[in-house]
Design a protein around this motif. Structure first.
Motif, PDB file in Angstrom:
ATOM      1  N   ALA A 102     -33.769  15.452 -87.673  1.00 21.55           N
ATOM      2  CA  ALA A 102     -34.073  16.001 -86.554  1.00 21.55           C
ATOM      3  C   ALA A 102     -35.047  16.978 -86.622  1.00 21.55           C
ATOM      4  O   ALA A 102     -34.622  18.294 -87.407  1.00 21.55           O
ATOM      5  CB  ALA A 102     -33.032  16.012 -85.337  1.00 21.55           C
ATOM      6  N   ALA A 103     -36.055  16.546 -87.151  1.00 16.87           N
ATOM      7  CA  ALA A 103     -36.884  17.658 -87.469  1.00 16.87           C
ATOM      8  C   ALA A 103     -37.588  18.625 -86.596  1.00 16.87           C
ATOM      9  O   ALA A 103     -37.943  19.823 -87.150  1.00 16.87           O
ATOM     10  CB  ALA A 103     -38.665  17.007 -87.986  1.00 16.87           C
ATOM     11  N   ASP A 109     -33.535  17.870 -79.018  1.00 15.74           N
ATOM     12  CA  ASP A 109     -32.804  17.985 -77.709  1.00 15.74           C
ATOM     13  C   ASP A 109     -32.116  16.737 -77.360  1.00 15.74           C
ATOM     14  O   ASP A 109     -31.881  16.606 -77.019  1.00 15.74           O
ATOM     15  CB  ASP A 109     -33.764  18.622 -77.050  1.00 15.74           C
ATOM     16  CG  ASP A 109     -33.653  20.191 -77.018  1.00 15.74           C
ATOM     17  OD1 ASP A 109     -32.986  20.580 -76.919  1.00 15.74           O
ATOM     18  OD2 ASP A 109     -34.751  21.333 -76.550  1.00 15.74           O
ATOM     19  N   GLU A 110     -32.823  15.597 -77.280  1.00 18.36           N
ATOM     20  CA  GLU A 110     -33.263  14.303 -77.657  1.00 18.36           C
ATOM     21  C   GLU A 110     -32.032  13.373 -78.170  1.00 18.36           C
ATOM     22  O   GLU A 110     -31.162  12.783 -77.688  1.00 18.36           O
ATOM     23  CB  GLU A 110     -34.433  13.200 -77.756  1.00 18.36           C
ATOM     24  CG  GLU A 110     -35.973  13.819 -77.186  1.00 18.36           C
ATOM     25  CD  GLU A 110     -37.117  12.837 -77.300  1.00 18.36           C
ATOM     26  OE1 GLU A 110     -37.026  12.125 -78.121  1.00 18.36           O
ATOM     27  OE2 GLU A 110     -38.118  13.327 -77.100  1.00 18.36           O
ATOM     28  N   SER A 126     -28.086  21.383 -88.975  1.00 16.31           N
ATOM     29  CA  SER A 126     -29.051  21.238 -90.059  1.00 16.31           C
ATOM     30  C   SER A 126     -30.911  21.605 -88.995  1.00 16.31           C
ATOM     31  O   SER A 126     -30.565  20.974 -87.907  1.00 16.31           O
ATOM     32  CB  SER A 126     -28.642  20.864 -91.408  1.00 16.31           C
ATOM     33  OG  SER A 126     -29.537  19.358 -91.083  1.00 16.31           O
ATOM     34  N   ARG A 127     -31.422  22.441 -90.206  1.00 17.83           N
ATOM     35  CA  ARG A 127     -32.846  22.837 -89.380  1.00 17.83           C
ATOM     36  C   ARG A 127     -33.156  21.219 -89.747  1.00 17.83           C
ATOM     37  O   ARG A 127     -34.152  20.743 -88.604  1.00 17.83           O
ATOM     38  CB  ARG A 127     -34.075  23.304 -90.123  1.00 17.83           C
ATOM     39  CG  ARG A 127     -32.866  24.705 -89.522  1.00 17.83           C
ATOM     40  CD  ARG A 127     -34.322  25.783 -90.390  1.00 17.83           C
ATOM     41  NE  ARG A 127     -33.619  27.190 -91.053  1.00 17.83           N
ATOM     42  CZ  ARG A 127     -34.024  28.036 -89.390  1.00 17.83           C
ATOM     43  NH1 ARG A 127     -34.453  27.372 -88.508  1.00 17.83           N
ATOM     44  NH2 ARG A 127     -33.662  29.273 -89.526  1.00 17.83           N
ATOM     45  N   GLU A 128     -32.923  20.057 -89.994  1.00 19.06           N
ATOM     46  CA  GLU A 128     -33.749  18.573 -90.685  1.00 19.06           C
ATOM     47  C   GLU A 128     -32.522  17.960 -89.705  1.00 19.06           C
ATOM     48  O   GLU A 128     -33.354  16.455 -90.339  1.00 19.06           O
ATOM     49  CB  GLU A 128     -33.417  18.685 -91.749  1.00 19.06           C
ATOM     50  CG  GLU A 128     -34.838  19.110 -92.940  1.00 19.06           C
ATOM     51  CD  GLU A 128     -34.265  20.784 -93.296  1.00 19.06           C
ATOM     52  OE1 GLU A 128     -32.944  20.536 -93.956  1.00 19.06           O
ATOM     53  OE2 GLU A 128     -34.731  22.213 -93.118  1.00 19.06           O
ATOM     54  N   PHE A 151     -35.136   8.567 -84.451  1.00 22.78           N
ATOM     55  CA  PHE A 151     -35.112   9.420 -85.073  1.00 22.78           C
ATOM     56  C   PHE A 151     -34.965   9.293 -86.557  1.00 22.78           C
ATOM     57  O   PHE A 151     -35.640  10.744 -86.977  1.00 22.78           O
ATOM     58  CB  PHE A 151     -34.285  10.260 -84.837  1.00 22.78           C
ATOM     59  CG  PHE A 151     -34.664   9.976 -82.655  1.00 22.78           C
ATOM     60  CD1 PHE A 151     -35.140  11.298 -82.556  1.00 22.78           C
ATOM     61  CD2 PHE A 151     -33.361   9.420 -81.678  1.00 22.78           C
ATOM     62  CE1 PHE A 151     -35.398  11.435 -80.995  1.00 22.78           C
ATOM     63  CE2 PHE A 151     -33.563  10.369 -80.515  1.00 22.78           C
ATOM     64  CZ  PHE A 151     -34.811  10.914 -79.918  1.00 22.78           C
ATOM     65  N   GLY A 152     -34.614   8.105 -86.589  1.00 28.71           N
ATOM     66  CA  GLY A 152     -34.109   8.119 -88.764  1.00 28.71           C
ATOM     67  C   GLY A 152     -33.097   8.297 -88.761  1.00 28.71           C
ATOM     68  O   GLY A 152     -32.180   9.759 -89.212  1.00 28.71           O
ATOM     69  N   ILE A 153     -32.318   7.192 -88.850  1.00 25.27           N
ATOM     70  CA  ILE A 153     -30.591   7.367 -89.241  1.00 25.27           C
ATOM     71  C   ILE A 153     -30.262   7.325 -91.245  1.00 25.27           C
ATOM     72  O   ILE A 153     -31.697   7.286 -91.371  1.00 25.27           O
ATOM     73  CB  ILE A 153     -29.415   5.974 -88.616  1.00 25.27           C
ATOM     74  CG1 ILE A 153     -30.220   5.981 -87.122  1.00 25.27           C
ATOM     75  CG2 ILE A 153     -28.624   6.600 -89.380  1.00 25.27           C
ATOM     76  CD1 ILE A 153     -29.395   4.833 -86.505  1.00 25.27           C
ATOM     77  N   LEU A 154     -29.829   8.857 -90.945  1.00 19.37           N
ATOM     78  CA  LEU A 154     -29.631   9.127 -92.395  1.00 19.37           C
ATOM     79  C   LEU A 154     -28.987   8.751 -93.000  1.00 19.37           C
ATOM     80  O   LEU A 154     -29.013   8.331 -94.289  1.00 19.37           O
ATOM     81  CB  LEU A 154     -29.926  10.359 -92.799  1.00 19.37           C
ATOM     82  CG  LEU A 154     -31.371  11.446 -92.556  1.00 19.37           C
ATOM     83  CD1 LEU A 154     -30.541  12.877 -92.223  1.00 19.37           C
ATOM     84  CD2 LEU A 154     -31.908  10.646 -93.280  1.00 19.37           C
TER      85      LEU A 154
END
Length: 187
Positions: A102-103, A109-110, A126-128, A151-154
């Motif tokens: 979540a950059a 929010d999404e 966190s911020r990212e 969004f990019g799953i980590l």
């Protein structure tokens, strides 16, 4: 007269009550591997009875295979009860923890809106990245994961499914003779 078994392969859930002793989960899992059956999911936890653990095992197979493995489980010394549940007769749920990139504020929010739609919760920020907790059926959790991929799953951590029979029926029902569960245990 020989019983006819359904040869259609589908997902079954075996619920097994066992004595809470060291190595019992390994003993049950080994039975499946010895027979060449692949466990789709396995979860164990406490029950409402002291010193008793409930093991939920999901396995893909046909009716004959599941009946045979249930019979083998009943022969294990620490096993108290075995019940076969299928998709139509049980409620199955799993937990998923999903860490998503979540950059920026818009992405966060999404992601939070998606979590709310799926009745999930944000459990770390966190911020990212955001980490979400979601509890539901496998299909519900998979649908959320699919939505979050953009969004990019980590990272993802999922439990196996826990299951319980619908309605008033329980694993404690005396639909099997006590002797059947004790067969071979006194040998």
């Amino acid at each position: 007269m020989k019983r006819e078994f359904n040869t259609e392969r589908k997902l079954y859930t075996l619920c097994i009550l066992v004595d809470n002793i060291p190595g019992v989960l390994s003993q049950v899992a080994r039975l499946f591997s010895r027979k060449g059956y692949n466990i789709h999911s396995i979860v164990s936890g406490d029950t409402d009875r002291p010193n008793t653990t409930r093991i939920s095992i999901e396995v893909m197979g046909d009716e004959l295979m599941i009946e045979q493995i249930a019979a083998q489980c009943r022969k294990l010394i620490p096993v108290q009860a075995v019940k076969i549940l299928d998709e139509e007769t049980c409620i199955r749920r799993e937990i998923a923890l999903i860490k998503v990139a979540a950059a920026d504020r818009v992405s966060r929010d999404e992601i939070i809106q998606l979590a709310n739609i799926f009745h999930g919760k944000v459990i770390d920020v966190s911020r990212e990245a955001l980490t979400l907790w979601v509890f539901g059926s496998e299909s519900k959790n998979t649908a959320l994961i699919d939505m979050l991929e953009d969004f990019g799953i980590l990272e993802i951590a999922k439990t196996g499914s826990i299951a319980i029979e619908r309605g008033r029926s329980t694993i404690y029902d005396s639909n099997k003779l006590r002797d059947e569960y004790d067969y071979g245990k006194q040998l």
